[in-house]
Design a protein around this motif. Structure first.
Motif, PDB file in Angstrom:
ATOM      1  N   ILE A   1       0.862  -1.179   0.000  1.00 60.50           N
ATOM      2  CA  ILE A   1       0.000   0.000   0.000  1.00 60.50           C
ATOM      3  C   ILE A   1       0.900   1.231   0.000  1.00 60.50           C
ATOM      4  O   ILE A   1       1.695   1.424   0.914  1.00 60.50           O
ATOM      5  CB  ILE A   1      -0.927   0.024   1.231  1.00 60.50           C
ATOM      6  CG1 ILE A   1      -1.853  -1.203   1.219  1.00 60.50           C
ATOM      7  CG2 ILE A   1      -1.765   1.302   1.232  1.00 60.50           C
ATOM      8  CD1 ILE A   1      -2.774  -1.297   2.431  1.00 60.50           C
ATOM      9  N   VAL A   2       0.790   2.028  -1.061  1.00 59.99           N
ATOM     10  CA  VAL A   2       1.570   3.266  -1.173  1.00 59.99           C
ATOM     11  C   VAL A   2       0.735   4.406  -0.607  1.00 59.99           C
ATOM     12  O   VAL A   2      -0.383   4.648  -1.056  1.00 59.99           O
ATOM     13  CB  VAL A   2       1.957   3.538  -2.640  1.00 59.99           C
ATOM     14  CG1 VAL A   2       2.636   4.895  -2.756  1.00 59.99           C
ATOM     15  CG2 VAL A   2       2.871   2.435  -3.158  1.00 59.99           C
ATOM     16  N   LEU A   3       1.268   5.092   0.367  1.00 59.70           N
ATOM     17  CA  LEU A   3       0.557   6.179   1.043  1.00 59.70           C
ATOM     18  C   LEU A   3       1.010   7.504   0.450  1.00 59.70           C
ATOM     19  O   LEU A   3       2.176   7.875   0.551  1.00 59.70           O
ATOM     20  CB  LEU A   3       0.860   6.166   2.545  1.00 59.70           C
ATOM     21  CG  LEU A   3       0.882   4.795   3.228  1.00 59.70           C
ATOM     22  CD1 LEU A   3       1.250   4.950   4.700  1.00 59.70           C
ATOM     23  CD2 LEU A   3      -0.456   4.113   3.079  1.00 59.70           C
ATOM     24  N   ASP A   4       0.085   8.194  -0.184  1.00 60.96           N
ATOM     25  CA  ASP A   4       0.384   9.506  -0.758  1.00 60.96           C
ATOM     26  C   ASP A   4      -0.626  10.507  -0.202  1.00 60.96           C
ATOM     27  O   ASP A   4      -1.720  10.644  -0.715  1.00 60.96           O
ATOM     28  CB  ASP A   4       0.313   9.435  -2.284  1.00 60.96           C
ATOM     29  CG  ASP A   4       0.671  10.778  -2.921  1.00 60.96           C
ATOM     30  OD1 ASP A   4       1.035  11.716  -2.189  1.00 60.96           O
ATOM     31  OD2 ASP A   4       0.573  10.866  -4.155  1.00 60.96           O
ATOM     32  N   PHE A   5      -0.248  11.198   0.862  1.00 62.08           N
ATOM     33  CA  PHE A   5      -1.161  12.138   1.511  1.00 62.08           C
ATOM     34  C   PHE A   5      -1.056  13.539   0.915  1.00 62.08           C
ATOM     35  O   PHE A   5      -1.844  14.414   1.257  1.00 62.08           O
ATOM     36  CB  PHE A   5      -0.859  12.212   3.014  1.00 62.08           C
ATOM     37  CG  PHE A   5      -1.034  10.903   3.725  1.00 62.08           C
ATOM     38  CD1 PHE A   5      -2.282  10.308   3.810  1.00 62.08           C
ATOM     39  CD2 PHE A   5       0.049  10.250   4.292  1.00 62.08           C
ATOM     40  CE1 PHE A   5      -2.449   9.099   4.462  1.00 62.08           C
ATOM     41  CE2 PHE A   5      -0.115   9.045   4.946  1.00 62.08           C
ATOM     42  CZ  PHE A   5      -1.356   8.466   5.035  1.00 62.08           C
ATOM     43  N   GLY A   6      -0.069  13.755   0.063  1.00 63.25           N
ATOM     44  CA  GLY A   6       0.096  15.071  -0.543  1.00 63.25           C
ATOM     45  C   GLY A   6       0.224  16.149   0.515  1.00 63.25           C
ATOM     46  O   GLY A   6       0.989  16.021   1.471  1.00 63.25           O
ATOM     47  N   THR A   7      -0.551  17.199   0.339  1.00 67.00           N
ATOM     48  CA  THR A   7      -0.518  18.322   1.291  1.00 67.00           C
ATOM     49  C   THR A   7      -1.832  18.369   2.083  1.00 67.00           C
ATOM     50  O   THR A   7      -2.374  19.443   2.330  1.00 67.00           O
ATOM     51  CB  THR A   7      -0.301  19.650   0.544  1.00 67.00           C
ATOM     52  OG1 THR A   7      -1.328  19.780  -0.458  1.00 67.00           O
ATOM     53  CG2 THR A   7       1.059  19.687  -0.131  1.00 67.00           C
ATOM     54  N   ALA A   8      -2.321  17.213   2.457  1.00 67.22           N
ATOM     55  CA  ALA A   8      -3.592  17.138   3.185  1.00 67.22           C
ATOM     56  C   ALA A   8      -3.513  17.908   4.501  1.00 67.22           C
ATOM     57  O   ALA A   8      -2.483  17.929   5.176  1.00 67.22           O
ATOM     58  CB  ALA A   8      -3.949  15.678   3.463  1.00 67.22           C
TER      59      ALA A   8
END
Length: 207
Positions: A114-121
């Protein structure tokens, strides 16, 4: 649970699911009006001996006509079967669109990253994402064989160096790691692609 319900339902009625298509039901409650080529007339001719003897049903798909010969009891039996099948589909849809499956779908592969990409959340969004990921770990990942987590940040972070065997301990460890991530960690424009490449670098990974 849905598979068990399906099995019990099929045993109850003694029918296979593929016996409930329209053409298969029609073949069990009547017979198709046939045409055959008559040499003396030089054209196909439909038999007319049953005209007026039976109710008829014309299929919209191909225009085929069936003479319906079944008694009311058999018709009602198929009504019950179809109602049961509809209920199974409704249960299945309810299950597929509940809890973590509503967000992630159903994880079918046995070894995943699972790749976690939260960006600028924002902080609240960040926590919502972690809630959702915790849910999928506890509900779905616990039922597969191996997994790993990779966080797409400027300094890429991995929960484990390679996919790890699933058990209650490892799932709890992953959830704990997830909630220790620092929301303020910088994100680069290429971090998502780098995390995906890293995930695909493990030959054991199927998804």
């Amino acid at each position: 649970q849905s598979l068990v319900s399906s099995s019990k339902w099929l045993q109850r009625y003694g029918l296979k699911r593929n016996k409930l298509s329209l053409s298969q039901i029609l073949s069990q409650i009547g017979f198709q009006l046939r045409k055959d080529y008559v040499t003396t007339l030089g054209k196909p001719v439909a038999s007319r001996y049953a005209d007026g003897l039976f109710p008829q049903y014309k299929r919209a798909q191909d225009g085929s006509v069936y003479n319906l010969t079944a008694k009311k009891e058999l018709i009602l039996h198929f009504v019950d079967c179809l109602i049961g099948a509809i209920e199974l589909y409704e249960q299945r849809m309810e299950w597929l669109t509940s809890e973590s499956r509503q967000i992630f779908g159903v994880i079918q592969e046995q070894c995943i990253v699972i790749v976690l990409d939260f960006g600028t959340a924002a902080p609240t969004e960040f926590d919502l994402c972690r809630d959702a990921l915790s849910m999928v770990l506890v509900e779905q990942v616990i039922q597969i064989s191996r997994f790993n987590l990779i966080w797409a940040a400027e300094d890429l972070m991995k929960w484990q160096q390679k996919c790890t065997a699933v058990c209650e301990r490892t799932v709890k460890s992953a959830v704990t790691w997830l909630w220790k991530l620092d929301h303020m960690t910088a994100v680069s424009h290429t971090s998502s692609a780098e995390a995906l490449l890293e995930a695909m670098g493990d030959e054991a990974v199927s998804s």
